[in-house]
Design a protein around this motif. Structure first.
Motif, short mmCIF file in Angstrom:
data_model
loop_
_atom_site.label_atom_id
_atom_site.label_comp_id
_atom_site.label_asym_id
_atom_site.label_seq_id
_atom_site.Cartn_x
_atom_site.Cartn_y
_atom_site.Cartn_z
N ASP A 77 49.81 63.31 59.01
CA ASP A 77 51.12 62.93 59.56
C ASP A 77 51.10 61.47 60.04
O ASP A 77 52.07 60.72 59.84
CB ASP A 77 51.51 63.86 60.71
N ILE A 78 50.00 61.13 60.68
CA ILE A 78 49.87 59.76 61.17
C ILE A 78 49.84 58.78 59.99
O ILE A 78 50.50 57.74 59.99
CB ILE A 78 48.61 59.60 62.03
N ALA A 79 49.08 59.15 58.96
CA ALA A 79 48.98 58.29 57.78
C ALA A 79 50.33 58.15 57.09
O ALA A 79 50.71 57.07 56.62
CB ALA A 79 47.94 58.85 56.82
N LYS A 80 51.07 59.28 57.01
CA LYS A 80 52.37 59.26 56.38
C LYS A 80 53.33 58.37 57.17
O LYS A 80 54.12 57.61 56.59
CB LYS A 80 52.91 60.67 56.28
N MET A 81 53.25 58.49 58.51
CA MET A 81 54.12 57.66 59.35
C MET A 81 53.84 56.17 59.11
O MET A 81 54.76 55.36 58.95
CB MET A 81 53.88 58.00 60.82
N LEU A 82 52.54 55.83 59.08
CA LEU A 82 52.17 54.43 58.85
C LEU A 82 52.60 53.95 57.46
O LEU A 82 53.07 52.82 57.29
CB LEU A 82 50.66 54.25 59.01
N GLN A 83 52.45 54.83 56.48
CA GLN A 83 52.84 54.48 55.11
C GLN A 83 54.35 54.23 55.03
O GLN A 83 54.80 53.25 54.43
CB GLN A 83 52.44 55.60 54.15
N GLN A 84 55.13 55.13 55.63
CA GLN A 84 56.58 54.96 55.61
C GLN A 84 57.00 53.66 56.33
O GLN A 84 57.88 52.92 55.85
CB GLN A 84 57.27 56.16 56.27
N LEU A 85 56.34 53.42 57.45
CA LEU A 85 56.67 52.21 58.20
C LEU A 85 56.33 50.96 57.38
O LEU A 85 57.10 50.01 57.31
CB LEU A 85 55.89 52.21 59.52
N ARG A 86 55.13 51.01 56.73
CA ARG A 86 54.72 49.87 55.91
C ARG A 86 55.66 49.69 54.72
O ARG A 86 56.08 48.56 54.39
CB ARG A 86 53.28 50.07 55.43
N SER A 346 50.40 43.55 57.91
CA SER A 346 48.96 43.38 58.00
C SER A 346 48.37 44.28 59.08
O SER A 346 47.30 44.90 58.89
CB SER A 346 48.63 41.91 58.30
N ILE A 347 49.06 44.36 60.21
CA ILE A 347 48.59 45.23 61.31
C ILE A 347 48.56 46.69 60.85
O ILE A 347 47.59 47.43 61.10
CB ILE A 347 49.50 45.07 62.53
N ILE A 348 49.63 47.12 60.15
CA ILE A 348 49.67 48.50 59.67
C ILE A 348 48.54 48.77 58.69
O ILE A 348 47.87 49.82 58.74
CB ILE A 348 51.04 48.80 59.03
N ARG A 349 48.30 47.79 57.79
CA ARG A 349 47.22 47.98 56.81
C ARG A 349 45.86 48.07 57.52
O ARG A 349 45.01 48.89 57.16
CB ARG A 349 47.21 46.81 55.82
N GLN A 350 45.67 47.26 58.53
CA GLN A 350 44.40 47.30 59.28
C GLN A 350 44.23 48.66 59.96
O GLN A 350 43.14 49.25 59.93
CB GLN A 350 44.37 46.18 60.31
N ILE A 351 45.35 49.13 60.59
CA ILE A 351 45.27 50.43 61.26
C ILE A 351 45.00 51.53 60.25
O ILE A 351 44.18 52.45 60.49
CB ILE A 351 46.56 50.71 62.04
N GLU A 352 45.66 51.44 59.08
CA GLU A 352 45.44 52.46 58.04
C GLU A 352 43.97 52.44 57.61
O GLU A 352 43.33 53.50 57.42
CB GLU A 352 46.35 52.19 56.85
N GLU A 353 43.43 51.24 57.43
CA GLU A 353 42.03 51.13 56.98
C GLU A 353 41.07 51.65 58.04
O GLU A 353 40.10 52.38 57.74
CB GLU A 353 41.73 49.66 56.66
N ILE A 354 41.35 51.32 59.30
CA ILE A 354 40.47 51.76 60.38
C ILE A 354 40.52 53.29 60.52
O ILE A 354 39.49 53.96 60.69
CB ILE A 354 40.86 51.08 61.70
#
Length: 372
Positions: A77-86, A346-354
């Motif tokens: 769910d967290i990953a999906k949220m970040l993906q949608q936001l990105r 960039s921040i979202i991508r970093q959070i997704e990667e972390i």
């Protein structure tokens, strides 16, 4: 004595050696801790997360992730949220790119139109300025021409007046001359007739008595008195002279009458010429006045044309400057928004990667963060 001195030096050397050993131990421990921290992978993650905290979106995302982790939300769910936001940010950037491209087209189009207006207005000003100079010269020339023809008409009128007055005076003088000459001729005829009636051998008393009846002031009476003393030859001579004088006067009167007739004809001819010149000048003046009026109207139109073109030039120039400022504002805003949006992506991508690779470290960081 020497033994005591040697003993003291040994004690001092031993103390210094102990200090050196202690310093080496401290440095060794410090180096060990430094190496341990430098090689600690958690430290790198924490540094990244701390850097994200400085950005508004990063802080909000970490708050949201911490809340969801506390609520035992699935990582998907967290990953999906970040993906949608990105993806939303990327979509927003694409829309911004499209809008920026359209704005640039609109700016280029409008500025091009302003430049066309400026060029046309400038050409109108240049052309109307030339026309104004030409028409101003024509108006001045035509105004002077009208004034000159008016002066010429005034001169003609004055000549006509002078000639008419002179003709009238000459006619009066002729009538007076004619009347006086006719009276003289008539008087000579009377004298001639009376003198012809004188007979040198005849009594003069009877003739003088008749002449005396005309009046005491009559010069003929005096003439008769003198003539009565003439001989026959003398009387004939006087009579011949009187005939000559009479004939001369009649010839003079005839010549004067002919001269008067010719003078009247010359006057009438001059009047016709003056009238012809007046009509020609009047017609030419009217034509010049019409041209003057037409050129004055054309001059007013050119002045209005230049005034309108100047207003248009000022309006187009101001509009262009305003549009250029507006377009520059759009570009600045677009660049700022794009930079901000790229930072967020960039921040979202970093959070997704972390989250994908170092979730445990994130949990530790968020735990320490919540307890801080």
């Amino acid at each position: 004595m020497n033994g005591l001195k040697a003993k003291n030096e040994y004690a001092i050397n031993q103390q210094q050696m102990n200090k050196v050993l202690l310093l080496l131990v401290v440095l060794s421990i410090a180096q060990s801790v430094f190496v341990k921290r430098s090689n600690d992978p958690t430290k790198a993650v924490f540094t990244q997360l701390e850097a994200m905290e400085e950005h508004e979106l990063g802080k909000k995302l970490l708050d949201t992730i911490a809340l969801q982790l506390n609520n035992k939300a699935p990582l998907s769910d967290i990953a999906k949220m970040l993906q949608q936001l990105r993806e939303n940010l990327i979509l927003n950037q694409q829309e911004a790119d499209q809008k920026h491209a359209q704005d640039e087209v609109d700016c280029e189009t409008e500025i091009y139109q302003y430049n066309r207006r400026i060029d046309y207005a400038s050409a109108e000003i240049t052309d109307s300025t030339t026309e104004i100079a030409t028409l101003t010269s024509k108006v001045e020339q035509l105004a002077q021409d009208v004034e000159n023809k008016k002066i010429q008409l005034d001169i003609l009128n004055e000549q006509e007046t002078q000639l008419t007055e002179q003709r009238a005076n000459d006619a009066d003088d002729f009538i007076k001359f004619e009347h006086e000459t006719e009276n003289v001729i008539e008087a000579i005829e009377v004298i001639f007739t009376k003198l012809s009636s004188i007979q040198p051998d005849q009594e003069v008393v009877q003739i003088l008595t008749q002449l005396n009846q005309i009046g005491s002031s009559n010069p003929i009476l005096a003439l008769m008195q003198v003539a009565s003393t003439f001989s026959k030859d003398q009387l004939n001579n006087v009579l011949n002279k009187l005939s000559e004088v009479s004939a001369s006067l009649e010839q003079s009167l005839h010549d004067a009458r002919q001269s008067e007739i010719q003078a009247q004809l010359d006057y009438e001819r001059l009047m016709v010429e003056i009238e012809s010149q007046r009509e020609s000048l009047s017609s030419a003046r009217e034509d010049s006045e019409r041209q003057l009026k037409d050129n004055e109207q054309a001059l007013d139109l050119q002045k209005k044309r230049k005034e309108d073109a100047t207003d248009e030039l000022n309006a187009a120039t101001a509009g262009k400057e305003q549009k250029e400022g507006e377009c520059e504002g759009w570009r600045t805003q677009y660049a700022s928004d794009t930079e901000h949006r790229q930072q967020e992506i960039s921040i979202i991508r970093q959070i997704e990667e972390i989250l994908a690779t170092k979730l445990k470290n994130v949990k530790v960081y968020l735990l320490e963060r919540s307890s801080a």
